[in-house]
Design a protein around this motif. Structure first.
Motif, PDB file in Angstrom:
ATOM      1  N   UNK A  22      -6.945 -35.446 -14.056  1.00 14.23           N
ATOM      2  CA  UNK A  22      -8.155 -34.827 -14.231  1.00 14.23           C
ATOM      3  C   UNK A  22      -8.566 -34.516 -15.638  1.00 14.23           C
ATOM      4  N   UNK A  23      -9.339 -35.145 -16.099  1.00 11.67           N
ATOM      5  CA  UNK A  23      -9.990 -34.849 -17.644  1.00 11.67           C
ATOM      6  C   UNK A  23     -10.902 -33.803 -17.607  1.00 11.67           C
ATOM      7  N   UNK A  24     -10.796 -32.825 -18.445  1.00 14.44           N
ATOM      8  CA  UNK A  24     -11.478 -31.563 -18.497  1.00 14.44           C
ATOM      9  C   UNK A  24     -12.424 -31.480 -19.887  1.00 14.44           C
ATOM     10  N   UNK A  25     -13.620 -31.142 -19.981  1.00 20.38           N
ATOM     11  CA  UNK A  25     -14.211 -30.904 -21.112  1.00 20.38           C
ATOM     12  C   UNK A  25     -15.389 -30.161 -20.780  1.00 20.38           C
ATOM     13  N   UNK A  26     -15.795 -29.386 -22.004  1.00 21.17           N
ATOM     14  CA  UNK A  26     -16.781 -28.364 -21.936  1.00 21.17           C
ATOM     15  C   UNK A  26     -16.379 -26.959 -21.712  1.00 21.17           C
ATOM     16  N   UNK A  27     -15.068 -26.640 -21.443  1.00 19.16           N
ATOM     17  CA  UNK A  27     -14.550 -25.309 -21.188  1.00 19.16           C
ATOM     18  C   UNK A  27     -13.255 -24.918 -21.783  1.00 19.16           C
ATOM     19  N   UNK A  28     -12.902 -23.785 -21.765  1.00 22.66           N
ATOM     20  CA  UNK A  28     -11.649 -23.621 -22.607  1.00 22.66           C
ATOM     21  C   UNK A  28     -10.600 -23.756 -21.632  1.00 22.66           C
ATOM     22  N   UNK A  29     -10.148 -24.842 -21.506  1.00 22.69           N
ATOM     23  CA  UNK A  29      -9.055 -25.344 -20.559  1.00 22.69           C
ATOM     24  C   UNK A  29      -8.010 -24.341 -20.349  1.00 22.69           C
ATOM     25  N   UNK A  30      -7.405 -23.739 -21.435  1.00 24.42           N
ATOM     26  CA  UNK A  30      -6.050 -23.258 -21.260  1.00 24.42           C
ATOM     27  C   UNK A  30      -6.260 -21.792 -20.562  1.00 24.42           C
ATOM     28  N   UNK A  31      -7.427 -21.350 -20.245  1.00 25.34           N
ATOM     29  CA  UNK A  31      -7.580 -20.185 -19.890  1.00 25.34           C
ATOM     30  C   UNK A  31      -7.803 -20.177 -18.397  1.00 25.34           C
ATOM     31  N   UNK A  32      -8.088 -21.600 -17.804  1.00 27.83           N
ATOM     32  CA  UNK A  32      -8.262 -21.702 -16.404  1.00 27.83           C
ATOM     33  C   UNK A  32      -6.933 -22.216 -15.512  1.00 27.83           C
ATOM     34  N   UNK A  33      -7.295 -21.664 -14.416  1.00 25.54           N
ATOM     35  CA  UNK A  33      -6.418 -21.929 -13.478  1.00 25.54           C
ATOM     36  C   UNK A  33      -6.637 -23.357 -12.698  1.00 25.54           C
ATOM     37  N   UNK A  48      -4.193 -28.321  -2.100  1.00 31.65           N
ATOM     38  CA  UNK A  48      -3.023 -29.259  -2.248  1.00 31.65           C
ATOM     39  C   UNK A  48      -1.927 -28.442  -3.286  1.00 31.65           C
ATOM     40  N   UNK A  49      -2.253 -28.033  -4.363  1.00 32.11           N
ATOM     41  CA  UNK A  49      -1.638 -27.453  -5.569  1.00 32.11           C
ATOM     42  C   UNK A  49      -2.417 -26.919  -6.430  1.00 32.11           C
ATOM     43  N   UNK A  50      -1.758 -25.809  -6.817  1.00 34.27           N
ATOM     44  CA  UNK A  50      -2.381 -25.194  -7.956  1.00 34.27           C
ATOM     45  C   UNK A  50      -1.439 -25.065  -9.069  1.00 34.27           C
ATOM     46  N   UNK A  51      -2.092 -24.761 -10.411  1.00 33.43           N
ATOM     47  CA  UNK A  51      -1.210 -24.365 -11.584  1.00 33.43           C
ATOM     48  C   UNK A  51      -2.063 -23.365 -12.311  1.00 33.43           C
ATOM     49  N   UNK A  52      -1.349 -22.334 -12.447  1.00 30.79           N
ATOM     50  CA  UNK A  52      -2.230 -21.215 -13.422  1.00 30.79           C
ATOM     51  C   UNK A  52      -1.925 -21.525 -14.695  1.00 30.79           C
ATOM     52  N   UNK A  53      -3.028 -20.587 -15.437  1.00 33.38           N
ATOM     53  CA  UNK A  53      -3.171 -20.752 -16.760  1.00 33.38           C
ATOM     54  C   UNK A  53      -1.729 -20.495 -17.534  1.00 33.38           C
ATOM     55  N   UNK A  54      -0.658 -19.826 -16.955  1.00 32.12           N
ATOM     56  CA  UNK A  54       0.520 -19.649 -17.387  1.00 32.12           C
ATOM     57  C   UNK A  54       1.685 -20.580 -16.929  1.00 32.12           C
ATOM     58  N   UNK A  93      -9.689 -36.578  -3.254  1.00 30.96           N
ATOM     59  CA  UNK A  93      -8.792 -35.575  -3.831  1.00 30.96           C
ATOM     60  C   UNK A  93      -9.938 -34.941  -4.913  1.00 30.96           C
ATOM     61  N   UNK A  94      -9.898 -33.627  -5.136  1.00 36.69           N
ATOM     62  CA  UNK A  94     -10.838 -32.928  -6.031  1.00 36.69           C
ATOM     63  C   UNK A  94     -10.065 -32.242  -6.868  1.00 36.69           C
ATOM     64  N   UNK A  95     -10.222 -32.249  -8.201  1.00 42.70           N
ATOM     65  CA  UNK A  95     -10.094 -31.335  -9.083  1.00 42.70           C
ATOM     66  C   UNK A  95     -10.975 -30.139  -9.278  1.00 42.70           C
ATOM     67  N   UNK A  96     -10.184 -29.008  -9.471  1.00 39.90           N
ATOM     68  CA  UNK A  96     -10.770 -27.689  -9.412  1.00 39.90           C
ATOM     69  C   UNK A  96     -10.644 -26.832 -10.712  1.00 39.90           C
ATOM     70  N   UNK A  97     -11.362 -26.223 -11.495  1.00 40.10           N
ATOM     71  CA  UNK A  97     -11.086 -25.407 -12.457  1.00 40.10           C
ATOM     72  C   UNK A  97     -11.526 -23.747 -12.001  1.00 40.10           C
ATOM     73  N   UNK A  98     -10.745 -23.064 -12.251  1.00 42.39           N
ATOM     74  CA  UNK A  98     -11.120 -21.717 -11.487  1.00 42.39           C
ATOM     75  C   UNK A  98     -10.751 -20.650 -12.551  1.00 42.39           C
ATOM     76  N   UNK A  99     -11.709 -19.684 -12.496  1.00 42.55           N
ATOM     77  CA  UNK A  99     -11.179 -18.267 -13.373  1.00 42.55           C
ATOM     78  C   UNK A  99     -12.249 -17.154 -12.541  1.00 42.55           C
TER      79      UNK A  99
END
Length: 115
Positions: A22-33, A48-54, A93-99
């Motif tokens: 999942x290629x992400x653009x237009x947001x500050x990727x590093x701060x998103x879960x 399915x699975x999540x990975x936090x900003x940390x 399968x869907x990619x999600x960016x969350x904060x």
């Protein structure tokens, strides 16, 4: 413009492997879960699975020990390595960016596990 673009889906035999990206653009990727969700026909979308900003990870029980989520902050990309695939893993399968106060979805990629 915010974009989450999934790739890597396809048809695979039971027991096979796929790697979703999942290629992400237009947001500050590093701060998103970041997360991967899936939706099978006639069923609700599920985590399915999540990975936090940390870089902490969490998995659905049904995919533990088979799937691995990872992220490359330099590339703005999140991955889902799927091994030992089963027919019941068939879904979009869907990619999600969350904060807080922001929840962004990709368009989805089809994974079909069938002989």
């Amino acid at each position: 413009q915010v974009q989450l673009v999934e790739s890597g889906g396809g048809l695979v035999q039971p027991g096979g492997s796929l790697r979703l990206s999942c290629a992400v653009s237009g947001i500050m990727f590093v701060i998103y879960d970041m997360g991967w969700y899936r939706q099978a026909p006639g069923k609700q979308r599920e985590l399915v699975a999540v990975i936090s900003s940390g870089a902490s990870t969490n998995y659905a029980d049904s995919v533990k020990d088979r799937f691995t989520i990872s992220r490359d902050n330099a590339k703005g990309t999140v991955y889902l390595q799927m091994n030992s695939l089963k027919p019941e893993d068939t879904a979009v399968y869907y990619c999600n960016a969350k904060r807080p106060a922001r929840d962004i979805w990709g368009q989805g990629t089809q994974v079909t596990v069938s002989s």
